[in-house]
Design a protein around this motif. Structure first.
Motif, PDB file in Angstrom:
ATOM      1  N   ALA A  64      -8.494  -2.936  -5.147  1.00  0.00           N
ATOM      2  CA  ALA A  64      -9.765  -3.034  -4.429  1.00  0.00           C
ATOM      3  C   ALA A  64     -10.283  -4.453  -4.606  1.00  0.00           C
ATOM      4  N   TRP A  65     -10.692  -5.064  -3.515  1.00  0.00           N
ATOM      5  CA  TRP A  65     -11.274  -6.402  -3.600  1.00  0.00           C
ATOM      6  C   TRP A  65     -12.583  -6.416  -2.829  1.00  0.00           C
ATOM      7  N   THR A  66     -13.551  -7.196  -3.332  1.00  0.00           N
ATOM      8  CA  THR A  66     -14.884  -7.236  -2.749  1.00  0.00           C
ATOM      9  C   THR A  66     -15.206  -8.657  -2.287  1.00  0.00           C
ATOM     10  N   PRO A  67     -15.267  -8.894  -0.973  1.00  0.00           N
ATOM     11  CA  PRO A  67     -15.655 -10.208  -0.472  1.00  0.00           C
ATOM     12  C   PRO A  67     -17.176 -10.344  -0.440  1.00  0.00           C
ATOM     13  N   TYR A  68     -17.682 -11.584  -0.595  1.00  0.00           N
ATOM     14  CA  TYR A  68     -19.127 -11.801  -0.601  1.00  0.00           C
ATOM     15  C   TYR A  68     -19.619 -12.664   0.550  1.00  0.00           C
ATOM     16  N   ALA A  69     -18.720 -13.044   1.448  1.00  0.00           N
ATOM     17  CA  ALA A  69     -19.112 -13.820   2.624  1.00  0.00           C
ATOM     18  C   ALA A  69     -18.255 -13.376   3.803  1.00  0.00           C
ATOM     19  N   PRO A  70     -18.837 -13.359   4.994  1.00  0.00           N
ATOM     20  CA  PRO A  70     -18.045 -13.010   6.173  1.00  0.00           C
ATOM     21  C   PRO A  70     -17.095 -14.141   6.537  1.00  0.00           C
ATOM     22  N   GLY A  71     -16.056 -13.809   7.291  1.00  0.00           N
ATOM     23  CA  GLY A  71     -15.112 -14.815   7.758  1.00  0.00           C
ATOM     24  C   GLY A  71     -13.696 -14.298   7.722  1.00  0.00           C
ATOM     25  N   ASN A  72     -12.762 -15.215   7.863  1.00  0.00           N
ATOM     26  CA  ASN A  72     -11.343 -14.863   7.852  1.00  0.00           C
ATOM     27  C   ASN A  72     -10.748 -15.139   6.489  1.00  0.00           C
ATOM     28  N   TYR A  73     -10.017 -14.168   5.960  1.00  0.00           N
ATOM     29  CA  TYR A  73      -9.365 -14.260   4.655  1.00  0.00           C
ATOM     30  C   TYR A  73      -7.861 -14.123   4.848  1.00  0.00           C
ATOM     31  N   VAL A  74      -7.114 -14.747   3.961  1.00  0.00           N
ATOM     32  CA  VAL A  74      -5.660 -14.601   3.938  1.00  0.00           C
ATOM     33  C   VAL A  74      -5.303 -14.042   2.565  1.00  0.00           C
ATOM     34  N   LEU A  75      -4.682 -12.865   2.559  1.00  0.00           N
ATOM     35  CA  LEU A  75      -4.303 -12.191   1.321  1.00  0.00           C
ATOM     36  C   LEU A  75      -2.789 -12.237   1.187  1.00  0.00           C
ATOM     37  N   THR A  76      -2.326 -12.827   0.103  1.00  0.00           N
ATOM     38  CA  THR A  76      -0.893 -12.934  -0.149  1.00  0.00           C
ATOM     39  C   THR A  76      -0.529 -12.032  -1.320  1.00  0.00           C
ATOM     40  N   LEU A  77       0.488 -11.198  -1.134  1.00  0.00           N
ATOM     41  CA  LEU A  77       0.970 -10.301  -2.184  1.00  0.00           C
ATOM     42  C   LEU A  77       2.393 -10.678  -2.566  1.00  0.00           C
ATOM     43  N   LYS A  78       2.600 -10.827  -3.864  1.00  0.00           N
ATOM     44  CA  LYS A  78       3.946 -11.083  -4.380  1.00  0.00           C
ATOM     45  C   LYS A  78       4.230 -10.088  -5.499  1.00  0.00           C
ATOM     46  N   PHE A  79       5.495  -9.710  -5.602  1.00  0.00           N
ATOM     47  CA  PHE A  79       5.940  -8.853  -6.704  1.00  0.00           C
ATOM     48  C   PHE A  79       7.125  -9.543  -7.355  1.00  0.00           C
TER      49      PHE A  79
END
Length: 130
Positions: A64-79
């Motif tokens: 779960a992640w909580t953003p605090y400003a509107p806009g475009n986000y890029v989420l990168t996942l690595k394992f």
């Protein structure tokens, strides 16, 4: 290497101040093993979000992640250093932000004059509820 995938609404859309949730699924895992050490989550965007991890008994990892400003986000996942399937994710976040970059709840509407008398009349007649 284990097959790793992520699914959930928190990978496509979010609202400021609300938790954006997704789950990382591991096809092959050892019962009871804590494997979050191999998971890397990087989020780039207009604010620095809070990120929480929760190990599920079946080996999946709820994030779960909580953003605090509107806009475009890029989420990168690595394992274990390798990007997982479909990563990076482009996420649109909507909502309000105050000057400190923290979520600001919408203000309650205040009625005055004629609108206040009408609203009060409707409330006393049971036509509206708050």
């Amino acid at each position: 290497m284990a097959t790793v995938e992520a699914h959930g609404g928190g990978l496509t859309f979010g609202i400021t101040g609300s938790k954006c949730r997704f789950t990382v699924y591991l096809e092959d895992f050892k019962e009871g093993a804590k494997i979050v050490d191999g998971l890397t989550v990087a989020i780039d965007g207009p604010s620095e979000p809070e990120i929480e991890f929760d190990h599920q008994d079946n080996g999946d990892i709820a994030v779960a992640w909580t953003p605090y400003a509107p806009g475009n986000y890029v989420l990168t996942l690595k394992f274990n250093g390798d990007q997982i399937k479909d990563s990076p994710f482009n996420i649109k976040v909507v909502g309000d932000v105050n000057t400190h970059g923290q979520y600001q709840a919408p203000k309650k509407q205040i009625y005055t004059g004629w609108a206040a008398r009408r609203k009060s009349s409707q409330a006393s007649q049971g036509k509206i509820s708050e």
